[in-house]
Design an enzyme around this catalytic site. Structure first.
Site, PDB file in Angstrom:
ATOM      1  N   ASP A  38      20.387 -32.051   6.101  1.00 27.56           N
ATOM      2  CA  ASP A  38      19.694 -31.341   7.069  1.00 27.56           C
ATOM      3  C   ASP A  38      19.883 -29.573   6.989  1.00 27.56           C
ATOM      4  O   ASP A  38      19.314 -29.701   7.772  1.00 27.56           O
ATOM      5  CB  ASP A  38      20.617 -31.359   8.275  1.00 27.56           C
ATOM      6  CG  ASP A  38      21.281 -32.434   8.851  1.00 27.56           C
ATOM      7  OD1 ASP A  38      20.135 -33.200   8.724  1.00 27.56           O
ATOM      8  OD2 ASP A  38      21.697 -32.452   9.586  1.00 27.56           O
ATOM      9  N   HIS A 243      13.828 -19.054 -20.162  1.00 29.34           N
ATOM     10  CA  HIS A 243      13.468 -19.060 -18.285  1.00 29.34           C
ATOM     11  C   HIS A 243      15.491 -18.696 -18.052  1.00 29.34           C
ATOM     12  O   HIS A 243      16.160 -19.613 -17.277  1.00 29.34           O
ATOM     13  CB  HIS A 243      12.840 -19.734 -18.791  1.00 29.34           C
ATOM     14  CG  HIS A 243      11.693 -20.289 -18.214  1.00 29.34           C
ATOM     15  ND1 HIS A 243      11.184 -21.574 -18.961  1.00 29.34           N
ATOM     16  CD2 HIS A 243      11.127 -19.521 -18.833  1.00 29.34           C
ATOM     17  CE1 HIS A 243       9.953 -20.980 -18.997  1.00 29.34           C
ATOM     18  NE2 HIS A 243       9.328 -19.906 -18.603  1.00 29.34           N
ATOM     19  N   ASP A 260      12.341 -10.466 -15.168  1.00 30.44           N
ATOM     20  CA  ASP A 260      10.725 -10.887 -15.193  1.00 30.44           C
ATOM     21  C   ASP A 260      11.067 -11.299 -13.617  1.00 30.44           C
ATOM     22  O   ASP A 260      11.442 -12.473 -13.378  1.00 30.44           O
ATOM     23  CB  ASP A 260      10.743 -11.917 -16.105  1.00 30.44           C
ATOM     24  CG  ASP A 260       9.187 -12.124 -16.211  1.00 30.44           C
ATOM     25  OD1 ASP A 260       8.430 -12.438 -15.051  1.00 30.44           O
ATOM     26  OD2 ASP A 260       8.984 -13.323 -17.046  1.00 30.44           O
ATOM     27  N   ASP A 271       3.054 -11.310 -11.568  1.00 30.77           N
ATOM     28  CA  ASP A 271       4.232 -11.808 -12.601  1.00 30.77           C
ATOM     29  C   ASP A 271       4.818 -10.127 -13.073  1.00 30.77           C
ATOM     30  O   ASP A 271       3.090 -10.129 -13.969  1.00 30.77           O
ATOM     31  CB  ASP A 271       3.384 -12.568 -13.676  1.00 30.77           C
ATOM     32  CG  ASP A 271       4.376 -13.396 -14.214  1.00 30.77           C
ATOM     33  OD1 ASP A 271       5.412 -12.830 -14.437  1.00 30.77           O
ATOM     34  OD2 ASP A 271       4.161 -13.785 -14.722  1.00 30.77           O
ATOM     35  N   HIS A 350       6.850 -17.378 -27.790  1.00 31.04           N
ATOM     36  CA  HIS A 350       5.194 -17.709 -26.470  1.00 31.04           C
ATOM     37  C   HIS A 350       4.006 -17.465 -26.155  1.00 31.04           C
ATOM     38  O   HIS A 350       4.268 -17.106 -27.332  1.00 31.04           O
ATOM     39  CB  HIS A 350       6.536 -17.914 -24.929  1.00 31.04           C
ATOM     40  CG  HIS A 350       6.673 -15.934 -25.267  1.00 31.04           C
ATOM     41  ND1 HIS A 350       5.497 -15.343 -24.304  1.00 31.04           N
ATOM     42  CD2 HIS A 350       7.640 -15.817 -24.656  1.00 31.04           C
ATOM     43  CE1 HIS A 350       6.322 -14.501 -24.368  1.00 31.04           C
ATOM     44  NE2 HIS A 350       7.860 -14.093 -24.549  1.00 31.04           N
ATOM     45  N   HIS A 354      -1.407 -16.169 -19.218  1.00 29.32           N
ATOM     46  CA  HIS A 354      -1.985 -17.125 -18.769  1.00 29.32           C
ATOM     47  C   HIS A 354      -2.179 -16.251 -18.123  1.00 29.32           C
ATOM     48  O   HIS A 354      -2.550 -15.982 -16.828  1.00 29.32           O
ATOM     49  CB  HIS A 354      -0.992 -17.892 -18.190  1.00 29.32           C
ATOM     50  CG  HIS A 354       0.630 -17.193 -17.214  1.00 29.32           C
ATOM     51  ND1 HIS A 354       0.472 -16.675 -16.302  1.00 29.32           N
ATOM     52  CD2 HIS A 354       1.516 -16.219 -17.953  1.00 29.32           C
ATOM     53  CE1 HIS A 354       1.983 -15.577 -15.351  1.00 29.32           C
ATOM     54  NE2 HIS A 354       2.097 -16.235 -16.811  1.00 29.32           N
ATOM     55  N   HIS A 361       1.420 -19.622 -12.708  1.00 25.29           N
ATOM     56  CA  HIS A 361       1.029 -20.487 -13.172  1.00 25.29           C
ATOM     57  C   HIS A 361      -0.462 -20.769 -12.777  1.00 25.29           C
ATOM     58  O   HIS A 361       0.144 -22.358 -12.352  1.00 25.29           O
ATOM     59  CB  HIS A 361       1.792 -20.662 -14.450  1.00 25.29           C
ATOM     60  CG  HIS A 361       2.665 -20.495 -15.227  1.00 25.29           C
ATOM     61  ND1 HIS A 361       3.511 -21.158 -15.716  1.00 25.29           N
ATOM     62  CD2 HIS A 361       2.790 -19.575 -15.683  1.00 25.29           C
ATOM     63  CE1 HIS A 361       4.303 -20.567 -16.766  1.00 25.29           C
ATOM     64  NE2 HIS A 361       4.106 -19.190 -16.741  1.00 25.29           N
ATOM     65  N   GLU A 384       1.843 -10.485 -21.791  1.00 28.89           N
ATOM     66  CA  GLU A 384       2.685 -10.077 -21.262  1.00 28.89           C
ATOM     67  C   GLU A 384       3.919 -10.541 -23.095  1.00 28.89           C
ATOM     68  O   GLU A 384       4.653 -11.545 -23.179  1.00 28.89           O
ATOM     69  CB  GLU A 384       4.132 -10.950 -20.695  1.00 28.89           C
ATOM     70  CG  GLU A 384       3.188 -12.986 -20.584  1.00 28.89           C
ATOM     71  CD  GLU A 384       3.835 -13.826 -19.455  1.00 28.89           C
ATOM     72  OE1 GLU A 384       4.986 -13.850 -20.327  1.00 28.89           O
ATOM     73  OE2 GLU A 384       3.373 -14.088 -19.006  1.00 28.89           O
ATOM     74  N   TYR A 388      12.176 -11.848 -29.033  1.00 26.87           N
ATOM     75  CA  TYR A 388      13.744 -11.633 -29.135  1.00 26.87           C
ATOM     76  C   TYR A 388      13.926 -12.287 -30.710  1.00 26.87           C
ATOM     77  O   TYR A 388      13.738 -12.999 -30.687  1.00 26.87           O
ATOM     78  CB  TYR A 388      13.544 -13.481 -28.146  1.00 26.87           C
ATOM     79  CG  TYR A 388      12.409 -13.177 -27.564  1.00 26.87           C
ATOM     80  CD1 TYR A 388      12.942 -12.545 -25.486  1.00 26.87           C
ATOM     81  CD2 TYR A 388      11.255 -13.259 -27.155  1.00 26.87           C
ATOM     82  CE1 TYR A 388      11.974 -12.554 -25.085  1.00 26.87           C
ATOM     83  CE2 TYR A 388      10.315 -13.502 -27.223  1.00 26.87           C
ATOM     84  CZ  TYR A 388      10.315 -12.648 -25.341  1.00 26.87           C
ATOM     85  OH  TYR A 388       9.285 -12.323 -23.911  1.00 26.87           O
ATOM     86  N   ARG A 406      10.454  -8.498 -23.499  1.00 26.10           N
ATOM     87  CA  ARG A 406       8.727  -8.198 -22.939  1.00 26.10           C
ATOM     88  C   ARG A 406       8.855  -7.240 -21.985  1.00 26.10           C
ATOM     89  O   ARG A 406       9.365  -6.491 -21.186  1.00 26.10           O
ATOM     90  CB  ARG A 406       9.790  -9.976 -22.344  1.00 26.10           C
ATOM     91  CG  ARG A 406       8.102 -10.382 -21.957  1.00 26.10           C
ATOM     92  CD  ARG A 406       7.719 -11.803 -21.429  1.00 26.10           C
ATOM     93  NE  ARG A 406       8.302 -12.037 -20.188  1.00 26.10           N
ATOM     94  CZ  ARG A 406       9.589 -13.150 -20.661  1.00 26.10           C
ATOM     95  NH1 ARG A 406      10.667 -13.229 -21.394  1.00 26.10           N
ATOM     96  NH2 ARG A 406      10.499 -13.329 -19.232  1.00 26.10           N
ATOM     97  N   GLU A 408       5.471  -7.227 -19.152  1.00 26.17           N
ATOM     98  CA  GLU A 408       4.092  -7.963 -18.637  1.00 26.17           C
ATOM     99  C   GLU A 408       3.759  -7.240 -17.686  1.00 26.17           C
ATOM    100  O   GLU A 408       4.202  -6.776 -17.184  1.00 26.17           O
ATOM    101  CB  GLU A 408       4.855  -8.874 -18.169  1.00 26.17           C
ATOM    102  CG  GLU A 408       3.924 -10.176 -17.746  1.00 26.17           C
ATOM    103  CD  GLU A 408       4.522 -11.491 -16.866  1.00 26.17           C
ATOM    104  OE1 GLU A 408       6.253 -11.601 -17.302  1.00 26.17           O
ATOM    105  OE2 GLU A 408       3.950 -12.836 -16.911  1.00 26.17           O
TER     106      GLU A 408
HETATM  107  N1  GLY Z   1       7.879 -15.161 -15.263  1.00 25.91           N
HETATM  108  C1  GLY Z   1       6.566 -16.504 -15.590  1.00 25.91           C
HETATM  109  C2  GLY Z   1       6.018 -16.238 -16.559  1.00 25.91           C
HETATM  110  O1  GLY Z   1       6.177 -14.812 -17.195  1.00 25.91           O
HETATM  111  O2  GLY Z   1       5.011 -16.766 -17.409  1.00 25.91           O
HETATM  112 MN    MN Z   2       3.740 -14.831 -16.881  1.00 28.93          MN
HETATM  113 MN    MN Z   3       7.043 -12.718 -16.364  1.00 30.21          MN
END
Ligand code: GLY
Ligand code: MN
Ligand code: MN
Length: 438
Positions: A38, A243, A260, A271, A350, A354, A361, A384, A388, A406, A408
């Site tokens: 529900d 993540h 983030d 972002d 990474h 993006h 994304h 970004e 690490y 990081r 960004e």
């Molecule tokens: N927050 C998702 C990324 O930085 O790609």
């Molecule tokens: Mn990002």
């Molecule tokens: Mn991000």
């Protein structure tokens, strides 16, 4: 600032023009998703559907039919009918009249009539433009419609001979942002920057990660926004989990916290990542690593220039990150060789960014054929880089272990060079320490 019906119509005009004569496009919004019994997740319209319609209600399908000349088209909106009982329980609906009066549809139908009405619309069209592969359940429905339209041929009609992937066309439109879209993204970025600033001002040792997340959510919510993705608030070594969204650990004195998090405004996302000391003061090791990431990020932002390869910011960032790791003695060897063999992925695993837009994304291809595409006016990308150092990485001196950093920002490619939408939250060591000391 909001988009108006004129903006949505201009988008439909452009799409219809690309479709050519005697064609039909079918675009559905997202389904409603149940969370548990529900209780459903708050509905959020499909980005491409909203992009073309401005219609934010669930259970809606837009249809665009171009005429024989390709000069004109009919825009139909299938949506929920007004219903007093349902509106008392679940809220206002635009209904059929609203679809025409407020959303500029030429024709509007109850969503329940879709299976019936769509067949007539499909008959005798040459091409069907459809977003194949978004939702299996809707794909199956479209396949049934095509079968049905094909089965009608004894009436002397025909079904579309070609089915074209509509996403490619819409994605390319969405990839290039208009001045108004940039304005909306600027608002999302300003609110998100305010949230990060508040996080820096309110963090305290022993605070829980989720409590710091709540400070961000307060700023998002107060401005009528929702997070554009699940917020990452990772203290200490949790900052090394790319993540990390549990956000359920205490923030420790002496650790960094990596946030983030950002919001969307009118369905346009921001972002942002910032990393700062829980107690307001970077340790010497944190400072050294942070400065490497910051130098890489600033140089990478400067590479977001019209005509540059999409990958240029990544190449720029990687070079500075690896040189920094060599200078600090965290890596040994030859710069070029480490880059060539991607050994740096031990610490930087990474990409550097993006596309960003209605989706965090965002849509749009990254390559044309074999080649990375180049930045064009109005493309928005995140920058970004990070480093690490895993807490259990025995190849590295213990003093570096468990540090995750990081930084960004969101950057628009413009004729005047890179435009940083997210500049309203500090990122230099001095500025962060000064803000946190207040
Ligand atoms: N927050 C998702 C990324 O930085 O790609
Ligand atoms: Mn990002
Ligand atoms: Mn991000």
């Amino acid at each position: 600032m909001k988009l108006t019906q004129a903006d949505f119509q201009e988008r439909r005009d452009r799409l219809a023009e690309q479709m050519g004569p005697n064609s039909i496009a079918i675009i559905a919004t997202s389904p409603e998703v149940m969370r548990n019994r529900d209780a459903d997740y708050k509905f959020r319209a499909d980005s491409s559907f909203f992009y073309l319609t401005g219609f934010a209600e669930p259970e809606a399908v837009a249809v665009i039919e171009t005429d024989e000349t390709g000069e004109d088209y009919i825009y139909s909106l299938f949506c929920r009918e007004r219903n007093r009982e349902m509106e008392i329980w679940n809220g206002y609906r635009a209904g059929i009249d609203g679809a025409i009066d407020d959303y500029d549809a030429d024709e509007a139908y109850a969503i329940d009539l879709l299976d019936e009405e769509i067949i007539e619309k499909l008959l005798n069209k040459d091409k069907l433009f459809y977003r194949i592969g978004q939702r299996a359940e809707f794909d199956a429905r479209v396949a049934k419609w095509i079968a049905k339209a094909t089965g009608e041929t004894r009436r002397g009609t025909s079904a579309p001979a070609q089915i074209v992937q509509l996403d490619r066309m819409i994605d390319e439109m969405r990839l290039h942002k208009s001045a108004k879209e940039i304005e909306l993204m600027q608002i999302a970025s300003d609110i998100s920057a305010e949230a990060h600033t508040r996080a820096m001002q309110t963090v305290q040792p022993n605070m829980m990660e989720y409590a710091l997340e709540a400070e961000l959510n307060y700023i998002f919510g107060k401005n009528g926004c929702v997070p554009s993705y699940n917020s990452i608030v990772g203290g200490g070594e949790n900052g090394c989990i790319l993540h990390y969204v549990e956000n359920n650990q205490p923030l420790k004195d002496g650790d960094l916290v990596l946030i983030d998090a950002a919001c969307e405004y009118e369905l346009y996302a921001s972002d942002i990542t910032r990393t700062f000391p829980v107690n307001g003061k970077f340790s010497p090791e944190q400072k050294a690593l942070y400065q490497v990431v910051l130098d890489a990020q600033i140089a990478a932002i400067d590479a977001v220039r019209i005509g540059n390869s999409y990958k240029e910011p990544h190449h720029v960032a990687v070079k500075i990150l690896v040189q920094g790791l060599l200078d600090l003695g965290i890596m040994q060897g030859d710069l070029e060789e480490i880059i060539e063999t991607e050994k740096y992925r031990q610490f930087y695993m990474h990409g550097t960014g993006h596309w960003l837009g209605m989706d965090v994304h965002d849509v749009g291809t990254y390559k044309h054929g074999e080649d990375w595409r180049v930045y064009e006016e109005g493309m928005v990308v995140t920058v970004e880089p990070g480093l690490y150092i895993a807490p259990d990485d025995e190849t590295v001196d213990v003093k570096w272990r468990g540090i995750g950093i990081r930084i960004e920002d969101d950057v628009v490619a413009t004729a005047n060079g890179p435009l940083v939408l997210t500049k309203n939250v500090v990122k230099s060591i001095e500025d962060i320490e000064a803000l946190m000391a207040k």
